[in-house]
Design an enzyme around this catalytic site. Sequence first.
Site, PDB file in Angstrom:
ATOM      1  N   CYS A 229      21.282 -23.846  -1.510  1.00 10.02           N
ATOM      2  CA  CYS A 229      21.222 -23.658  -0.057  1.00 10.02           C
ATOM      3  C   CYS A 229      21.072 -22.181   0.329  1.00 10.02           C
ATOM      4  CB  CYS A 229      22.479 -24.245   0.560  1.00 10.02           C
ATOM      5  SG  CYS A 229      22.515 -24.103   2.347  1.00 10.02           S
TER       6      CYS A 229
ATOM      7  N   CYS B 297      17.687 -24.970   6.168  1.00 10.07           N
ATOM      8  CA  CYS B 297      18.873 -24.196   6.559  1.00 10.07           C
ATOM      9  C   CYS B 297      18.857 -22.768   6.055  1.00 10.07           C
ATOM     10  CB  CYS B 297      20.116 -24.791   5.921  1.00 10.07           C
ATOM     11  SG  CYS B 297      20.509 -26.396   6.449  1.00 10.07           S
TER      12      CYS B 297
ATOM     13  N   CYS C 161      27.859 -18.866   5.453  1.00  6.22           N
ATOM     14  CA  CYS C 161      28.651 -20.001   4.969  1.00  6.22           C
ATOM     15  C   CYS C 161      29.430 -19.575   3.725  1.00  6.22           C
ATOM     16  CB  CYS C 161      27.722 -21.164   4.630  1.00  6.22           C
ATOM     17  SG  CYS C 161      28.580 -22.681   4.204  1.00  6.22           S
TER      18      CYS C 161
ATOM     19  N   HIS D 185      25.069 -35.320  -3.192  1.00  2.78           N
ATOM     20  CA  HIS D 185      24.138 -34.627  -4.094  1.00  2.78           C
ATOM     21  C   HIS D 185      24.355 -34.829  -5.595  1.00  2.78           C
ATOM     22  CE1 HIS D 185      22.772 -32.923  -0.429  1.00  2.78           C
ATOM     23  NE2 HIS D 185      23.601 -31.914  -0.348  1.00  2.78           N
TER      24      HIS D 185
ATOM     25  N   CYS E 290      19.225 -29.352  15.613  1.00  3.01           N
ATOM     26  CA  CYS E 290      20.111 -29.100  14.487  1.00  3.01           C
ATOM     27  C   CYS E 290      20.806 -27.774  14.784  1.00  3.01           C
ATOM     28  CB  CYS E 290      19.268 -29.021  13.217  1.00  3.01           C
ATOM     29  SG  CYS E 290      20.194 -28.526  11.775  1.00  3.01           S
TER      30      CYS E 290
ATOM     31  N   SER F 299      27.726 -33.107   9.569  1.00  2.00           N
ATOM     32  CA  SER F 299      27.547 -33.145   8.119  1.00  2.00           C
ATOM     33  C   SER F 299      28.532 -32.208   7.428  1.00  2.00           C
ATOM     34  CB  SER F 299      26.109 -32.721   7.796  1.00  2.00           C
ATOM     35  OG  SER F 299      25.915 -32.712   6.404  1.00  2.00           O
TER      36      SER F 299
ATOM     37  N   CYS G 287      26.949 -23.593  -2.009  1.00  2.00           N
ATOM     38  CA  CYS G 287      26.098 -24.595  -2.677  1.00  2.00           C
ATOM     39  C   CYS G 287      24.884 -23.877  -3.278  1.00  2.00           C
ATOM     40  CB  CYS G 287      25.639 -25.670  -1.688  1.00  2.00           C
ATOM     41  SG  CYS G 287      27.003 -26.606  -0.986  1.00  2.00           S
TER      42      CYS G 287
ATOM     43  N   GLU H 200      20.539 -19.837  13.403  1.00  2.00           N
ATOM     44  CA  GLU H 200      19.323 -20.639  13.543  1.00  2.00           C
ATOM     45  C   GLU H 200      19.614 -21.979  14.189  1.00  2.00           C
ATOM     46  OE1 GLU H 200      17.668 -21.261   9.671  1.00  2.00           O
ATOM     47  OE2 GLU H 200      17.699 -19.123   9.217  1.00  2.00           O
TER      48      GLU H 200
ATOM     49  N   SER I 278      27.499 -34.624   2.303  1.00  2.00           N
ATOM     50  CA  SER I 278      26.544 -34.057   1.352  1.00  2.00           C
ATOM     51  C   SER I 278      27.075 -34.307  -0.045  1.00  2.00           C
ATOM     52  CB  SER I 278      26.399 -32.552   1.603  1.00  2.00           C
ATOM     53  OG  SER I 278      25.919 -32.345   2.901  1.00  2.00           O
TER      54      SER I 278
ATOM     55  N   GLY J  86      26.292 -23.113   8.049  1.00  2.00           N
ATOM     56  CA  GLY J  86      27.745 -23.202   8.127  1.00  2.00           C
ATOM     57  C   GLY J  86      28.288 -24.559   7.753  1.00  2.00           C
ATOM     58  N   GLU J  87      29.597 -24.614   7.553  1.00  2.00           N
ATOM     59  CA  GLU J  87      30.276 -25.865   7.212  1.00  2.00           C
ATOM     60  C   GLU J  87      31.128 -26.267   8.430  1.00  2.00           C
ATOM     61  OE1 GLU J  87      30.556 -28.433   5.057  1.00  2.00           O
ATOM     62  OE2 GLU J  87      32.219 -29.013   6.332  1.00  2.00           O
TER      63      GLU J  87
HETATM   64  N1  SAH Z   1      27.668 -27.531   5.398  1.00  2.00           N
HETATM   65  C1  SAH Z   1      27.256 -28.832   5.812  1.00  2.00           C
HETATM   66  C2  SAH Z   1      26.084 -28.879   6.763  1.00  2.00           C
HETATM   67  C3  SAH Z   1      24.906 -27.981   6.550  1.00  2.00           C
HETATM   68  S1  SAH Z   1      23.543 -28.339   5.541  1.00  2.00           S
HETATM   69  C4  SAH Z   1      27.010 -29.699   4.634  1.00  2.00           C
HETATM   70  O1  SAH Z   1      27.087 -29.229   3.511  1.00  2.00           O
HETATM   71  O2  SAH Z   1      26.795 -30.888   4.806  1.00  2.00           O
HETATM   72  C5  SAH Z   1      22.799 -29.847   5.931  1.00  2.00           C
HETATM   73  C6  SAH Z   1      22.281 -30.577   4.677  1.00  2.00           C
HETATM   74  O3  SAH Z   1      21.176 -29.899   4.062  1.00  2.00           O
HETATM   75  C7  SAH Z   1      23.356 -30.690   3.599  1.00  2.00           C
HETATM   76  O4  SAH Z   1      23.322 -31.971   3.057  1.00  2.00           O
HETATM   77  C8  SAH Z   1      22.903 -29.668   2.595  1.00  2.00           C
HETATM   78  O5  SAH Z   1      23.460 -29.918   1.337  1.00  2.00           O
HETATM   79  C9  SAH Z   1      21.407 -29.815   2.671  1.00  2.00           C
HETATM   80  N2  SAH Z   1      20.643 -28.696   2.120  1.00  2.00           N
HETATM   81  C10 SAH Z   1      20.932 -27.378   2.115  1.00  2.00           C
HETATM   82  N3  SAH Z   1      19.983 -26.682   1.481  1.00  2.00           N
HETATM   83  C11 SAH Z   1      19.057 -27.559   1.097  1.00  2.00           C
HETATM   84  C12 SAH Z   1      17.830 -27.454   0.387  1.00  2.00           C
HETATM   85  N4  SAH Z   1      17.380 -26.280  -0.054  1.00  2.00           N
HETATM   86  N5  SAH Z   1      17.136 -28.579   0.159  1.00  2.00           N
HETATM   87  C13 SAH Z   1      17.590 -29.778   0.594  1.00  2.00           C
HETATM   88  N6  SAH Z   1      18.743 -29.951   1.247  1.00  2.00           N
HETATM   89  C14 SAH Z   1      19.477 -28.856   1.489  1.00  2.00           C
END
Ligand code: SAH
Length: 347
Positions: free
Chosen positions: A121, A335, A114, A218, A107, A193, A118, A94, A216, A161-162
Amino acid sequence: MENKININDLLLEELEEYIEKIGEKKFHAKQIYKWLHKIGVTSFDEMTDISKSLREKLKASAYILNMDIIEAQVSKKDGTMKFLIKLQDNCAIESVFMRYNHGNTICVSTQVGCKMGCKFCASTKEGFERSLTGSEIEGQIQTVQRYTKERISNIVYMGIGEPLDNYDNVIRSIKLINHPMGLNIGARHISLSTCGLVPNIYKLADENIQCTLSISLHATTDEKRKEIMPIANRYSIKEILDACRYYIKVTGRRISFEYALIYGKNDTYEDAMGLVKLLRGMIAHVNLIPVNEIKEKEYKKATEKSIESFMNTLNSCGIVTTVRRELGSDIDAACGQLRKKYIDKNL
Ligand code: SAH
């Protein structure tokens, strides 16, 4: 295609080497690079300032990366577009196109799926397939520019992805994107990120690419972070913040911290004060993201009131904090949501 090389993946120096290897003059590499990365052609025959015989030679040993848009969703609210893109091995990724005042932003995804797991996600739900090549990352920009006919000026590595788990290809993609003969997008217009792969944060700092780093976070304690992000079992918040301080020292760039606000999980006054304590004295910016509720997960968005007071607490303590504008809320813009739907449908 098996024995042919993906010509889009070559940096200019590598393209020069390749052109010499096939018995041609090095300067053609610059022409070809422009066609591939500035203009974004999809066939060798479009390279009109190159002789037919060279084009034939190229066709015999190389191929141009083509990525097809399977589905495009357009938000009626703000024009955000989400693309489901098919790669040459039929994997789907995507990309999201967003219009901001400071320019069009894309983006991009860095992996198919991935490994990070998390809890909130959608990208990680279907597991991990493979990493993208540098040109597949850059190719998302080419593909979306071709579709929208609009120039993209900012890139965020925040798709599926990371990025730091696909380190070499991500760096390659930045080099391809940066190049003055290609898209020519400066590193300062690129944000990357990560969920916090500490050794690669140090490595990235030492590359001295001036991109913005987003972390990230959180959560403000390791215990809480472990509940929602498995990576917290490998690296502590302290280790991440030490790596961030090093990144700031080497690059002079401020760090952006992402914090997804989850109802009843990490959205209290104590959490906000925990974040203040962690970030005090650091050149940082906090981006609050009201968690996007995905179908399969139990997490709920924090209330408007708690989001606002969380932001006010941070701001009043001198930590610059904004709430991320929710673009594309009427499409599957978070994502991994669109890809997940596509996989579910096609299984
Ligand atoms: N893997 C990387 C980049 C991808 S996600 C990372 O973890 O940073 C980009 C951002 O969106 C990250 O901060 C991730 O934690 C956040 N994210 C993923 N799913 C989400 C959701 N359902 N609601 C809000 N933020 C989310």
